[in-house]
Scaffold this motif. Sequence first.
Motif, mmCIF file in Angstrom:
data_model
loop_
_atom_site.group_PDB
_atom_site.id
_atom_site.type_symbol
_atom_site.label_atom_id
_atom_site.label_comp_id
_atom_site.label_asym_id
_atom_site.label_seq_id
_atom_site.Cartn_x
_atom_site.Cartn_y
_atom_site.Cartn_z
ATOM 1 N N UNK A 1 1.226 17.041 -0.021
ATOM 2 C CA UNK A 1 1.202 15.582 0.057
ATOM 3 C C UNK A 1 0.953 15.124 1.487
ATOM 4 N N UNK A 2 1.651 15.721 2.449
ATOM 5 C CA UNK A 2 1.459 15.350 3.856
ATOM 6 C C UNK A 2 0.020 15.609 4.287
ATOM 7 N N UNK A 3 -0.530 16.750 3.873
ATOM 8 C CA UNK A 3 -1.897 17.113 4.249
ATOM 9 C C UNK A 3 -2.911 16.146 3.641
ATOM 10 N N UNK A 4 -2.764 15.862 2.347
ATOM 11 C CA UNK A 4 -3.726 14.980 1.670
ATOM 12 C C UNK A 4 -3.675 13.553 2.223
ATOM 13 N N UNK A 5 -2.471 13.049 2.463
ATOM 14 C CA UNK A 5 -2.350 11.675 2.962
ATOM 15 C C UNK A 5 -2.943 11.535 4.360
ATOM 16 N N UNK B 1 3.023 8.031 10.871
ATOM 17 C CA UNK B 1 4.030 6.994 10.581
ATOM 18 C C UNK B 1 3.829 6.459 9.164
ATOM 19 N N UNK B 2 2.574 6.189 8.799
ATOM 20 C CA UNK B 2 2.264 5.695 7.449
ATOM 21 C C UNK B 2 2.616 6.743 6.396
ATOM 22 N N UNK B 3 2.282 7.998 6.687
ATOM 23 C CA UNK B 3 2.590 9.090 5.760
ATOM 24 C C UNK B 3 4.096 9.222 5.572
ATOM 25 N N UNK B 4 4.838 9.104 6.663
ATOM 26 C CA UNK B 4 6.302 9.159 6.586
ATOM 27 C C UNK B 4 6.833 8.052 5.685
ATOM 28 N N UNK B 5 6.221 6.863 5.769
ATOM 29 C CA UNK B 5 6.625 5.743 4.915
ATOM 30 C C UNK B 5 6.377 6.022 3.446
ATOM 31 N N UNK B 6 5.221 6.597 3.138
ATOM 32 C CA UNK B 6 4.888 6.918 1.745
ATOM 33 C C UNK B 6 5.839 7.980 1.200
ATOM 34 N N UNK B 7 6.107 9.008 2.022
ATOM 35 C CA UNK B 7 6.913 10.135 1.565
ATOM 36 C C UNK B 7 8.421 9.899 1.704
ATOM 37 N N UNK B 8 8.775 8.790 2.371
ATOM 38 C CA UNK B 8 10.186 8.456 2.616
ATOM 39 C C UNK B 8 10.897 9.577 3.376
ATOM 40 N N UNK C 1 8.996 13.101 12.228
ATOM 41 C CA UNK C 1 9.161 14.509 12.612
ATOM 42 C C UNK C 1 8.989 15.447 11.433
ATOM 43 N N UNK C 2 9.503 15.024 10.279
ATOM 44 C CA UNK C 2 9.358 15.846 9.068
ATOM 45 C C UNK C 2 7.888 15.965 8.673
ATOM 46 N N UNK C 3 7.143 14.855 8.801
ATOM 47 C CA UNK C 3 5.705 14.886 8.492
ATOM 48 C C UNK C 3 4.988 15.855 9.431
ATOM 49 N N UNK C 4 5.300 15.769 10.728
ATOM 50 C CA UNK C 4 4.672 16.667 11.707
ATOM 51 C C UNK C 4 4.960 18.128 11.374
ATOM 52 N N UNK C 5 6.208 18.394 10.998
ATOM 53 C CA UNK C 5 6.599 19.755 10.634
ATOM 54 C C UNK C 5 5.860 20.228 9.381
ATOM 55 N N UNK C 6 5.765 19.347 8.374
ATOM 56 C CA UNK C 6 5.055 19.684 7.127
ATOM 57 C C UNK C 6 3.584 19.966 7.402
ATOM 58 N N UNK C 7 2.978 19.153 8.264
ATOM 59 C CA UNK C 7 1.562 19.348 8.593
ATOM 60 C C UNK C 7 1.355 20.664 9.333
ATOM 61 N N UNK C 8 2.267 20.981 10.227
ATOM 62 C CA UNK C 8 2.167 22.244 10.975
ATOM 63 C C UNK C 8 2.263 23.437 10.023
ATOM 64 N N UNK C 9 3.231 23.368 9.094
ATOM 65 C CA UNK C 9 3.390 24.469 8.136
ATOM 66 C C UNK C 9 2.193 24.544 7.190
ATOM 67 N N UNK D 1 0.825 -1.202 0.000
ATOM 68 C CA UNK D 1 0.000 0.000 0.000
ATOM 69 C C UNK D 1 0.861 1.255 0.000
ATOM 70 N N UNK D 2 1.948 1.227 0.787
ATOM 71 C CA UNK D 2 2.872 2.366 0.809
ATOM 72 C C UNK D 2 3.480 2.573 -0.575
ATOM 73 N N UNK D 3 3.901 1.480 -1.197
ATOM 74 C CA UNK D 3 4.475 1.519 -2.550
ATOM 75 C C UNK D 3 3.467 2.113 -3.537
ATOM 76 N N UNK D 4 2.203 1.684 -3.424
ATOM 77 C CA UNK D 4 1.148 2.171 -4.318
ATOM 78 C C UNK D 4 0.907 3.666 -4.108
ATOM 79 N N UNK D 5 0.835 4.104 -2.848
ATOM 80 C CA UNK D 5 0.641 5.523 -2.556
ATOM 81 C C UNK D 5 1.799 6.357 -3.099
ATOM 82 N N UNK D 6 3.020 5.824 -2.994
ATOM 83 C CA UNK D 6 4.178 6.562 -3.527
ATOM 84 C C UNK D 6 4.010 6.800 -5.025
#
Length: 198
Positions: free
Chosen positions: A147-151, A160-167, A171-179, A73-78
């Motif tokens: 991408x972080x917001x939509x996922x 955690x799942x979003x981080x896997x999709x985005x590689x 912490x980076x996902x949390x930061x992206x969502x905050x921004x 699923x992660x591969x497919x989302x990527x």
Amino acid sequence: MMTNLYDLPLLLREIQKGSESAFREFYDQTKSRVFTLALGYVRNREDAEEITQDVFVEVFRSAGTFKGDASVTTWLYRIAVNKSLDFLKHQKRQKRFAFFTSLFDTSTGELLHQPTDFFHPGIALENQEQAAILFRAVGKLPDKQKTAYLLTKVEGLNNIETAGVMAVSVGAVESLLQRATENLKKQLAGLYKTLQNP
């Protein structure tokens, strides 16, 4: 959510062997997820359908390269994220040339109003107009924030799942969502409270 109701890894192994029936089954089980994610990027049913087709062409073509280092699923989302972003880049190039002709009626020279034709299947009917405003704002976000917001907010993946999709790291996902949230607040101002949970 990223749940495997059906055995996607088994189907993918069969696709790797060239099984068309496995590919059809894989498509049937995953196409709605791919379509709703693509729709979050392009806000247009025809474009989302085109991206969805591109994603599954890529799935069939690159099934043999799947190594199992992430879930299917992660591969497919990527793939879906990459195809959606590629589509937007291509669309931007086309829009530069078509911008002025689309703004004005060629016979009268009057400014045209482009009606919003937006329907997202994951959002209740009475909220579609608000959702259209929100998705327009999401569309203006930088690619990674978008991408972080939509996922997370549309597809319902956890960080955690979003981080896997985005590689990237969690912490980076949390930061992206905050921004992304801060940028959306700026764009939507007073509307934000009603649009936060479409």
